[in-house]
Design a protein around this motif. Structure first.
Motif, PDB file in Angstrom:
ATOM      1  N   LYS A   7      11.522  -9.906  -2.060  1.00  0.00           N
ATOM      2  CA  LYS A   7      11.933 -10.880  -3.070  1.00  0.00           C
ATOM      3  C   LYS A   7      12.150 -12.223  -2.371  1.00  0.00           C
ATOM      4  O   LYS A   7      12.995 -12.329  -1.476  1.00  0.00           O
ATOM      5  N   VAL A   8      11.371 -13.218  -2.767  1.00  0.00           N
ATOM      6  CA  VAL A   8      11.407 -14.518  -2.099  1.00  0.00           C
ATOM      7  C   VAL A   8      11.711 -15.612  -3.104  1.00  0.00           C
ATOM      8  O   VAL A   8      11.094 -15.683  -4.175  1.00  0.00           O
ATOM      9  N   LEU A   9      12.654 -16.481  -2.760  1.00  0.00           N
ATOM     10  CA  LEU A   9      12.983 -17.652  -3.567  1.00  0.00           C
ATOM     11  C   LEU A   9      12.408 -18.886  -2.890  1.00  0.00           C
ATOM     12  O   LEU A   9      12.748 -19.195  -1.745  1.00  0.00           O
ATOM     13  N   VAL A  10      11.509 -19.580  -3.590  1.00  0.00           N
ATOM     14  CA  VAL A  10      10.940 -20.836  -3.107  1.00  0.00           C
ATOM     15  C   VAL A  10      11.652 -21.967  -3.831  1.00  0.00           C
ATOM     16  O   VAL A  10      11.641 -22.033  -5.063  1.00  0.00           O
ATOM     17  N   GLY A  57      17.425 -26.354 -12.043  1.00  0.00           N
ATOM     18  CA  GLY A  57      18.435 -25.944 -11.070  1.00  0.00           C
ATOM     19  C   GLY A  57      17.905 -24.827 -10.194  1.00  0.00           C
ATOM     20  O   GLY A  57      16.709 -24.549 -10.172  1.00  0.00           O
ATOM     21  N   TYR A  58      18.813 -24.168  -9.469  1.00  0.00           N
ATOM     22  CA  TYR A  58      18.412 -23.105  -8.560  1.00  0.00           C
ATOM     23  C   TYR A  58      19.263 -21.860  -8.829  1.00  0.00           C
ATOM     24  O   TYR A  58      20.467 -21.964  -9.051  1.00  0.00           O
ATOM     25  N   PRO A  59      18.647 -20.681  -8.769  1.00  0.00           N
ATOM     26  CA  PRO A  59      19.429 -19.454  -8.936  1.00  0.00           C
ATOM     27  C   PRO A  59      20.237 -19.148  -7.680  1.00  0.00           C
ATOM     28  O   PRO A  59      19.945 -19.683  -6.605  1.00  0.00           O
ATOM     29  N   PRO A  60      21.245 -18.307  -7.765  1.00  0.00           N
ATOM     30  CA  PRO A  60      21.989 -17.896  -6.570  1.00  0.00           C
ATOM     31  C   PRO A  60      21.072 -17.171  -5.585  1.00  0.00           C
ATOM     32  O   PRO A  60      20.074 -16.559  -5.959  1.00  0.00           O
ATOM     33  N   ALA A  61      21.427 -17.231  -4.313  1.00  0.00           N
ATOM     34  CA  ALA A  61      20.606 -16.609  -3.265  1.00  0.00           C
ATOM     35  C   ALA A  61      20.750 -15.093  -3.217  1.00  0.00           C
ATOM     36  O   ALA A  61      19.878 -14.410  -2.667  1.00  0.00           O
ATOM     37  N   ALA A  62      21.827 -14.588  -3.781  1.00  0.00           N
ATOM     38  CA  ALA A  62      22.088 -13.147  -3.723  1.00  0.00           C
ATOM     39  C   ALA A  62      20.922 -12.359  -4.320  1.00  0.00           C
ATOM     40  O   ALA A  62      20.405 -12.702  -5.385  1.00  0.00           O
ATOM     41  N   GLY A  63      20.486 -11.327  -3.623  1.00  0.00           N
ATOM     42  CA  GLY A  63      19.413 -10.468  -4.102  1.00  0.00           C
ATOM     43  C   GLY A  63      18.048 -10.820  -3.554  1.00  0.00           C
ATOM     44  O   GLY A  63      17.094 -10.056  -3.718  1.00  0.00           O
ATOM     45  N   TYR A  64      17.921 -11.959  -2.888  1.00  0.00           N
ATOM     46  CA  TYR A  64      16.644 -12.352  -2.292  1.00  0.00           C
ATOM     47  C   TYR A  64      16.594 -11.935  -0.816  1.00  0.00           C
ATOM     48  O   TYR A  64      17.618 -11.900  -0.131  1.00  0.00           O
ATOM     49  N   ASP A  65      15.380 -11.640  -0.351  1.00  0.00           N
ATOM     50  CA  ASP A  65      15.180 -11.280   1.058  1.00  0.00           C
ATOM     51  C   ASP A  65      14.878 -12.486   1.928  1.00  0.00           C
ATOM     52  O   ASP A  65      15.074 -12.451   3.149  1.00  0.00           O
ATOM     53  N   LEU A  66      14.379 -13.560   1.299  1.00  0.00           N
ATOM     54  CA  LEU A  66      13.922 -14.727   2.049  1.00  0.00           C
ATOM     55  C   LEU A  66      13.981 -15.956   1.154  1.00  0.00           C
ATOM     56  O   LEU A  66      13.680 -15.882  -0.042  1.00  0.00           O
ATOM     57  N   LEU A  67      14.379 -17.099   1.721  1.00  0.00           N
ATOM     58  CA  LEU A  67      14.295 -18.378   1.029  1.00  0.00           C
ATOM     59  C   LEU A  67      13.311 -19.272   1.773  1.00  0.00           C
ATOM     60  O   LEU A  67      13.365 -19.384   3.005  1.00  0.00           O
ATOM     61  N   ALA A  86      25.218 -15.467   3.980  1.00  0.00           N
ATOM     62  CA  ALA A  86      24.967 -14.041   3.756  1.00  0.00           C
ATOM     63  C   ALA A  86      23.977 -13.447   4.761  1.00  0.00           C
ATOM     64  O   ALA A  86      23.672 -12.249   4.685  1.00  0.00           O
ATOM     65  N   GLY A  87      23.442 -14.268   5.675  1.00  0.00           N
ATOM     66  CA  GLY A  87      22.493 -13.765   6.655  1.00  0.00           C
ATOM     67  C   GLY A  87      21.083 -13.609   6.129  1.00  0.00           C
ATOM     68  O   GLY A  87      20.271 -12.910   6.742  1.00  0.00           O
ATOM     69  N   ILE A  88      20.769 -14.239   5.001  1.00  0.00           N
ATOM     70  CA  ILE A  88      19.409 -14.225   4.451  1.00  0.00           C
ATOM     71  C   ILE A  88      18.598 -15.313   5.151  1.00  0.00           C
ATOM     72  O   ILE A  88      19.052 -16.451   5.277  1.00  0.00           O
ATOM     73  N   GLU A  89      17.405 -14.993   5.615  1.00  0.00           N
ATOM     74  CA  GLU A  89      16.613 -15.958   6.368  1.00  0.00           C
ATOM     75  C   GLU A  89      16.185 -17.128   5.488  1.00  0.00           C
ATOM     76  O   GLU A  89      15.736 -16.939   4.356  1.00  0.00           O
ATOM     77  N   VAL A  90      16.333 -18.348   6.021  1.00  0.00           N
ATOM     78  CA  VAL A  90      15.911 -19.575   5.348  1.00  0.00           C
ATOM     79  C   VAL A  90      14.897 -20.277   6.241  1.00  0.00           C
ATOM     80  O   VAL A  90      15.203 -20.622   7.380  1.00  0.00           O
ATOM     81  N   ILE A  91      13.679 -20.479   5.727  1.00  0.00           N
ATOM     82  CA  ILE A  91      12.644 -21.176   6.481  1.00  0.00           C
ATOM     83  C   ILE A  91      11.955 -22.179   5.556  1.00  0.00           C
ATOM     84  O   ILE A  91      12.206 -22.203   4.351  1.00  0.00           O
ATOM     85  N   GLY A  92      11.092 -23.000   6.129  1.00  0.00           N
ATOM     86  CA  GLY A  92      10.275 -23.914   5.350  1.00  0.00           C
ATOM     87  C   GLY A  92       8.831 -23.460   5.318  1.00  0.00           C
ATOM     88  O   GLY A  92       8.444 -22.478   5.970  1.00  0.00           O
ATOM     89  N   GLU A  93       8.018 -24.199   4.578  1.00  0.00           N
ATOM     90  CA  GLU A  93       6.594 -23.859   4.458  1.00  0.00           C
ATOM     91  C   GLU A  93       5.876 -23.932   5.798  1.00  0.00           C
ATOM     92  O   GLU A  93       4.967 -23.146   6.089  1.00  0.00           O
ATOM     93  N   LEU A  94       6.287 -24.871   6.675  1.00  0.00           N
ATOM     94  CA  LEU A  94       5.682 -24.988   8.001  1.00  0.00           C
ATOM     95  C   LEU A  94       5.894 -23.720   8.819  1.00  0.00           C
ATOM     96  O   LEU A  94       4.954 -23.192   9.433  1.00  0.00           O
ATOM     97  N   GLU A  95       7.110 -23.213   8.828  1.00  0.00           N
ATOM     98  CA  GLU A  95       7.413 -21.985   9.564  1.00  0.00           C
ATOM     99  C   GLU A  95       6.671 -20.793   8.959  1.00  0.00           C
ATOM    100  O   GLU A  95       6.136 -19.943   9.688  1.00  0.00           O
ATOM    101  N   LEU A  96       6.613 -20.738   7.641  1.00  0.00           N
ATOM    102  CA  LEU A  96       5.883 -19.665   6.965  1.00  0.00           C
ATOM    103  C   LEU A  96       4.419 -19.675   7.394  1.00  0.00           C
ATOM    104  O   LEU A  96       3.851 -18.627   7.741  1.00  0.00           O
ATOM    105  N   ALA A  97       3.806 -20.848   7.389  1.00  0.00           N
ATOM    106  CA  ALA A  97       2.403 -20.955   7.785  1.00  0.00           C
ATOM    107  C   ALA A  97       2.215 -20.545   9.237  1.00  0.00           C
ATOM    108  O   ALA A  97       1.250 -19.840   9.575  1.00  0.00           O
TER     109      ALA A  97
END
Length: 448
Positions: A7-10, A57-67, A86-97
């Motif tokens: 589950k990924v939140l962009v 707006g943005y939904p809460p981060a809870a329940g996502y595996d990655l932002l 919460a220790g959920i990984e947060v990255i940008g599009e550059l890191e994803l690529a």
């Protein structure tokens, strides 16, 4: 990186957010694409089948595996803060690529000149016979094409300080820092934080990688001791033992005490001292990966630049019109003014990103015959210019009027230069839209 059923939140539905959402969905992730704007204000909210859209707006981060956070979104928004707590990984599009990249990467950053240097470096590698992807902050999100390039190819990526804030493992084969001058201080808070963000470009490099730094920029040169990679400098003012520099009005490449000539400074197609620095940086990056000096020289002689950066539009009644909409901070606009010997009618203004206009105003007094100000910062720029001794100032109510005031003020032999020293966001979505309108208005003058 395993994404199937994750589950990924962009966050952010701009170019990079949309590209990231599509890429994640193709990899089997369960994707939610969120944007602070209501649906009616978004140009498109369709990122492909299987992507849930969350607007306003943005939904809460809870329940996502990655932002995955878009560059334009500050890292202080609630779901990013929640995810990190919460220790959920947060990255940008550059890191994803990067995590799916197979080709070596030449990454280029700096306050000014990134786009020109990235495009020029990409063209050098193409001429050298390498299949080349030019992407990143230059307009094409890296994640949109990264999977199509393999180990024998090359990726040349323009990267911004915003993108570098969200890297984790990103490791370019060659990292280039062109310059560091005040910019985006409204986001980074201080020059120290801004510089630290830029320096992240080489933070994961190893000894067999290369960091290319501007020897003439004290802030950049001082970073040499922080890079774990082999450091090469470029300079237009000093002789160097290794890297690219100018000797007797020629660009030369130095390595192990030997010097290889490239071409004369006067042969470079790009105008201005700042573009000489861009050329030296591109030459150093290409040389470090084995591109012959002859190929570098041929490219420098023919490469004429990119849109919205000292882009010649037209000559009307002896007046040249030049689009430098990408000059979004005072230092970039100063460099644009320094590129011309002719009298200048300057169009400046927009949204200030936390910059001081003092040095810009002094350069206006030196180079500009008439100043036309427009946008949110019009009064601020005009006040700085008056304090520096500038008297010929025109005030425009909107951008169209600014262009026509500049036309009416211009004389044969002048240059009408759009170099705003500000962001475009008070009147436009981006600097490209501003530059395109400038070109459209100028071309209308030609036909009329």
């Amino acid at each position: 990186m395993e994404l199937k059923n994750k589950k990924v939140l962009v966050i952010g539905a701009g170019k990079s957010g949309l590209a990231a959402a599509r890429f994640l969905r193709e990899k089997g992730a369960v994707v939610t694409l969120a944007d602070s704007k209501p649906a009616a204000e978004l140009e498109t909210v369709a990122a492909g089948a299987g992507v849930t859209i969350f607007c306003g707006g943005y939904p809460p981060a809870a329940g996502y595996d990655l932002l995955v956070v878009s560059p334009g979104v500050p890292l202080t928004v609630a779901p990013v803060v929640e995810a990190r707590q919460a220790g959920i990984e947060v990255i940008g599009e550059l890191e994803l690529a990067y995590r799916f990249a197979r080709a070596p990467i030449v990454a280029i950053t700096g306050t000014n000149g990134k786009t020109t240097t990235t495009a020029l470096t990409g063209e050098i590698f193409r001429r050298a016979g390498r299949r080349t992807l030019v992407a990143g902050n230059i307009g094409l999100p890296l994640v949109a094409a990264v999977a199509d390039f393999g180990p024998e190819d090359i990726i040349v990526a323009e990267v911004s300080s915003f993108q570098l804030e969200t890297i984790r493992f990103f490791r370019p084969r060659v990292a280039v820092i062109l310059n560091i001058t005040p910019d985006h201080l409204d986001r980074h808070g201080s020059m120290a934080e801004y510089t630290a963000a830029k320096a992240r470009i080489f933070s994961n490099q190893k000894q067999d990688d290369v960091t290319v730094l501007n020897f003439d920029d004290p802030l950049v040169a001082a970073l040499a001791g922080q890079s774990p990679a082999r450091v090469l400098f470029f300079s237009r003012r000093h002789n160097l033992k290794a890297g690219a520099f100018v000797r007797e009005e020629k660009i030369v490449l130095g390595k192990n005490g030997a010097v290889v000539p490239v071409c004369g400074v006067g042969e470079i197609a790009l105008p201005g001292a700042h573009n000489l620095e861009n050329a030296l940086a591109a030459a150093t990056a290409a040389w470090s990966l084995g591109v012959p000096a002859s190929v570098i020289a041929a490219t420098l002689r023919e490469f004429k630049g990119v849109a919205h950066r000292l882009e010649f539009v037209a000559e009307i009644d002896g007046v040249r019109y030049v689009n430098d909409s990408k000059g979004t901070n005072p230092d970039a606009a100063i460099k644009a003014l320094e590129a011309y010997r002719e009298p200048i009618v300057l169009i400046a203004g927009g949204r200030n990103k936390g910059s001081d206009f003092g040095a810009f105003a002094k350069k206006i007094r030196e180079k500009v015959r008439v100043l036309v100000v427009v946008g949110e910062s019009a009064a601020e720029i005009a006040a700085a210019a008056r304090a520096a001794g500038v008297t010929e100032i025109r005030y425009a109510r909107d951008f169209r009027e600014a262009v026509y005031l500049a036309r009416d003020a211009a004389r044969p032999g002048d240059v009408v230069l759009l170099s705003p020293a500000c962001a475009s966001w008070d009147m436009f979505r981006n600097y490209e839209e501003r530059g395109e309108l400038f070109k459209k208005l100028v071309r209308e003058m030609v036909t009329s």
